[in-house]
Scaffold this motif. Structure first.
Motif, PDB file in Angstrom:
ATOM      1  N   ASP A 207       0.856  -1.189   0.000  1.00 44.24           N
ATOM      2  CA  ASP A 207       0.000   0.000   0.000  1.00 44.24           C
ATOM      3  C   ASP A 207       0.894   1.243   0.000  1.00 44.24           C
ATOM      4  O   ASP A 207       1.604   1.489   0.978  1.00 44.24           O
ATOM      5  CB  ASP A 207      -0.887  -0.027   1.247  1.00 44.24           C
ATOM      6  N   PRO A 208       0.896   2.018  -1.081  1.00 45.49           N
ATOM      7  CA  PRO A 208       1.788   3.181  -1.162  1.00 45.49           C
ATOM      8  C   PRO A 208       1.600   4.179  -0.010  1.00 45.49           C
ATOM      9  O   PRO A 208       2.578   4.744   0.486  1.00 45.49           O
ATOM     10  CB  PRO A 208       1.437   3.818  -2.507  1.00 45.49           C
ATOM     11  N   ALA A 209       0.368   4.391   0.421  1.00 51.19           N
ATOM     12  CA  ALA A 209       0.131   5.330   1.520  1.00 51.19           C
ATOM     13  C   ALA A 209       0.695   4.785   2.827  1.00 51.19           C
ATOM     14  O   ALA A 209       1.283   5.532   3.615  1.00 51.19           O
ATOM     15  CB  ALA A 209      -1.363   5.607   1.661  1.00 51.19           C
ATOM     16  N   ALA A 210       0.528   3.489   3.060  1.00 52.54           N
ATOM     17  CA  ALA A 210       1.066   2.870   4.275  1.00 52.54           C
ATOM     18  C   ALA A 210       2.588   2.893   4.254  1.00 52.54           C
ATOM     19  O   ALA A 210       3.234   3.159   5.272  1.00 52.54           O
ATOM     20  CB  ALA A 210       0.558   1.440   4.419  1.00 52.54           C
ATOM     21  N   LYS A 211       3.169   2.638   3.084  1.00 51.28           N
ATOM     22  CA  LYS A 211       4.626   2.673   2.958  1.00 51.28           C
ATOM     23  C   LYS A 211       5.144   4.078   3.252  1.00 51.28           C
ATOM     24  O   LYS A 211       6.151   4.252   3.936  1.00 51.28           O
ATOM     25  CB  LYS A 211       5.047   2.223   1.567  1.00 51.28           C
ATOM     26  N   ALA A 212       4.455   5.087   2.746  1.00 53.00           N
ATOM     27  CA  ALA A 212       4.856   6.471   2.996  1.00 53.00           C
ATOM     28  C   ALA A 212       4.777   6.806   4.485  1.00 53.00           C
ATOM     29  O   ALA A 212       5.669   7.464   5.028  1.00 53.00           O
ATOM     30  CB  ALA A 212       3.987   7.429   2.186  1.00 53.00           C
ATOM     31  N   ARG A 213       3.708   6.339   5.156  1.00 57.16           N
ATOM     32  CA  ARG A 213       3.585   6.573   6.600  1.00 57.16           C
ATOM     33  C   ARG A 213       4.707   5.868   7.355  1.00 57.16           C
ATOM     34  O   ARG A 213       5.262   6.413   8.306  1.00 57.16           O
ATOM     35  CB  ARG A 213       2.220   6.109   7.103  1.00 57.16           C
ATOM     36  N   PHE A 214       5.056   4.639   6.935  1.00 55.44           N
ATOM     37  CA  PHE A 214       6.142   3.898   7.577  1.00 55.44           C
ATOM     38  C   PHE A 214       7.461   4.657   7.441  1.00 55.44           C
ATOM     39  O   PHE A 214       8.193   4.823   8.417  1.00 55.44           O
ATOM     40  CB  PHE A 214       6.273   2.501   6.968  1.00 55.44           C
ATOM     41  N   GLU A 215       7.743   5.130   6.236  1.00 53.66           N
ATOM     42  CA  GLU A 215       8.997   5.853   6.019  1.00 53.66           C
ATOM     43  C   GLU A 215       9.017   7.180   6.773  1.00 53.66           C
ATOM     44  O   GLU A 215      10.037   7.556   7.336  1.00 53.66           O
ATOM     45  CB  GLU A 215       9.225   6.070   4.523  1.00 53.66           C
ATOM     46  N   ARG A 216       7.884   7.872   6.804  1.00 53.83           N
ATOM     47  CA  ARG A 216       7.813   9.173   7.473  1.00 53.83           C
ATOM     48  C   ARG A 216       7.847   9.026   8.997  1.00 53.83           C
ATOM     49  O   ARG A 216       8.532   9.776   9.685  1.00 53.83           O
ATOM     50  CB  ARG A 216       6.547   9.915   7.033  1.00 53.83           C
ATOM     51  N   ASN A 217       7.114   8.054   9.536  1.00 52.25           N
ATOM     52  CA  ASN A 217       6.925   7.966  10.989  1.00 52.25           C
ATOM     53  C   ASN A 217       7.851   6.990  11.697  1.00 52.25           C
ATOM     54  O   ASN A 217       8.014   7.088  12.917  1.00 52.25           O
ATOM     55  CB  ASN A 217       5.481   7.557  11.306  1.00 52.25           C
ATOM     56  N   ILE A 218       8.425   6.032  10.971  1.00 48.09           N
ATOM     57  CA  ILE A 218       9.213   5.002  11.642  1.00 48.09           C
ATOM     58  C   ILE A 218      10.641   4.935  11.104  1.00 48.09           C
ATOM     59  O   ILE A 218      11.593   5.242  11.816  1.00 48.09           O
ATOM     60  CB  ILE A 218       8.525   3.627  11.552  1.00 48.09           C
ATOM     61  N   SER A 219      10.798   4.550   9.840  1.00 50.24           N
ATOM     62  CA  SER A 219      12.162   4.340   9.351  1.00 50.24           C
ATOM     63  C   SER A 219      12.927   5.655   9.177  1.00 50.24           C
ATOM     64  O   SER A 219      14.127   5.706   9.447  1.00 50.24           O
ATOM     65  CB  SER A 219      12.177   3.520   8.062  1.00 50.24           C
ATOM     66  N   GLY A 220      12.249   6.703   8.763  1.00 50.02           N
ATOM     67  CA  GLY A 220      12.918   7.996   8.610  1.00 50.02           C
ATOM     68  C   GLY A 220      13.512   8.503   9.915  1.00 50.02           C
ATOM     69  O   GLY A 220      14.722   8.783   9.980  1.00 50.02           O
ATOM     70  N   PRO A 221      12.703   8.622  10.969  1.00 56.41           N
ATOM     71  CA  PRO A 221      13.253   9.058  12.256  1.00 56.41           C
ATOM     72  C   PRO A 221      14.339   8.110  12.793  1.00 56.41           C
ATOM     73  O   PRO A 221      15.318   8.564  13.389  1.00 56.41           O
ATOM     74  CB  PRO A 221      12.033   9.074  13.188  1.00 56.41           C
ATOM     75  N   TYR A 222      14.185   6.818  12.553  1.00 56.69           N
ATOM     76  CA  TYR A 222      15.192   5.865  13.003  1.00 56.69           C
ATOM     77  C   TYR A 222      16.525   6.105  12.281  1.00 56.69           C
ATOM     78  O   TYR A 222      17.592   6.118  12.908  1.00 56.69           O
ATOM     79  CB  TYR A 222      14.720   4.431  12.779  1.00 56.69           C
ATOM     80  N   LEU A 223      16.480   6.314  10.962  1.00 57.89           N
ATOM     81  CA  LEU A 223      17.709   6.561  10.211  1.00 57.89           C
ATOM     82  C   LEU A 223      18.370   7.865  10.641  1.00 57.89           C
ATOM     83  O   LEU A 223      19.601   7.947  10.716  1.00 57.89           O
ATOM     84  CB  LEU A 223      17.426   6.559   8.714  1.00 57.89           C
ATOM     85  N   ILE A 224      17.581   8.880  10.934  1.00 56.90           N
ATOM     86  CA  ILE A 224      18.126  10.141  11.434  1.00 56.90           C
ATOM     87  C   ILE A 224      18.804   9.915  12.784  1.00 56.90           C
ATOM     88  O   ILE A 224      19.914  10.394  13.027  1.00 56.90           O
ATOM     89  CB  ILE A 224      17.031  11.218  11.532  1.00 56.90           C
ATOM     90  N   TRP A 225      18.143   9.183  13.665  1.00 55.06           N
ATOM     91  CA  TRP A 225      18.720   8.882  14.967  1.00 55.06           C
ATOM     92  C   TRP A 225      20.040   8.127  14.811  1.00 55.06           C
ATOM     93  O   TRP A 225      21.039   8.454  15.468  1.00 55.06           O
ATOM     94  CB  TRP A 225      17.741   8.062  15.812  1.00 55.06           C
ATOM     95  N   CYS A 226      20.068   7.121  13.931  1.00 55.76           N
ATOM     96  CA  CYS A 226      21.293   6.344  13.700  1.00 55.76           C
ATOM     97  C   CYS A 226      22.420   7.243  13.208  1.00 55.76           C
ATOM     98  O   CYS A 226      23.561   7.127  13.668  1.00 55.76           O
ATOM     99  CB  CYS A 226      21.042   5.221  12.698  1.00 55.76           C
ATOM    100  N   ALA A 227      22.108   8.138  12.275  1.00 53.47           N
ATOM    101  CA  ALA A 227      23.127   9.043  11.740  1.00 53.47           C
ATOM    102  C   ALA A 227      23.696   9.930  12.842  1.00 53.47           C
ATOM    103  O   ALA A 227      24.906  10.139  12.908  1.00 53.47           O
ATOM    104  CB  ALA A 227      22.531   9.886  10.617  1.00 53.47           C
ATOM    105  N   ARG A 228      22.843  10.406  13.727  1.00 56.33           N
ATOM    106  CA  ARG A 228      23.308  11.265  14.825  1.00 56.33           C
ATOM    107  C   ARG A 228      24.164  10.491  15.825  1.00 56.33           C
ATOM    108  O   ARG A 228      25.014  11.071  16.477  1.00 56.33           O
ATOM    109  CB  ARG A 228      22.120  11.899  15.532  1.00 56.33           C
ATOM    110  N   GLN A 229      23.905   9.191  15.927  1.00 57.16           N
ATOM    111  CA  GLN A 229      24.680   8.350  16.836  1.00 57.16           C
ATOM    112  C   GLN A 229      25.956   7.828  16.180  1.00 57.16           C
ATOM    113  O   GLN A 229      26.776   7.201  16.820  1.00 57.16           O
ATOM    114  CB  GLN A 229      23.841   7.155  17.304  1.00 57.16           C
ATOM    115  N   GLY A 230      26.081   8.049  14.884  1.00 60.28           N
ATOM    116  CA  GLY A 230      27.239   7.541  14.150  1.00 60.28           C
ATOM    117  C   GLY A 230      27.122   6.065  13.832  1.00 60.28           C
ATOM    118  O   GLY A 230      28.112   5.380  13.614  1.00 60.28           O
TER     119      GLY A 230
END
Length: 61
Positions: free
Chosen positions: A30-53
């Motif tokens: 589901d494209p809308a569900a995938k977008a929500r997953f990337e926006r609300n879950i994987s996106g913030p997680y990747l940002i957090w990982c980058a900040r942690q190195g």
């Protein structure tokens, strides 16, 4: 954000709730569900990982 996920079933419920789906497989199809997953879950997680190195080896397409 949400609640702590101590078990896989808790994480699955969190993802279903955040992505507004009944089944986790819908996040992939589901494209809308995938977008929500990337926006609300994987996106913030990747940002957090980058900040942690931390390298995840994951990128958004």
């Amino acid at each position: 954000m949400g609640f702590p996920c101590y078990e896989a079933k808790d994480a699955a419920r969190f993802i279903r709730d955040e992505c507004c789906v009944r089944h986790l497989a819908n996040v992939e199809y589901d494209p809308a569900a995938k977008a929500r997953f990337e926006r609300n879950i994987s996106g913030p997680y990747l940002i957090w990982c980058a900040r942690q190195g931390v390298s995840t080896g994951v990128t958004h397409e």
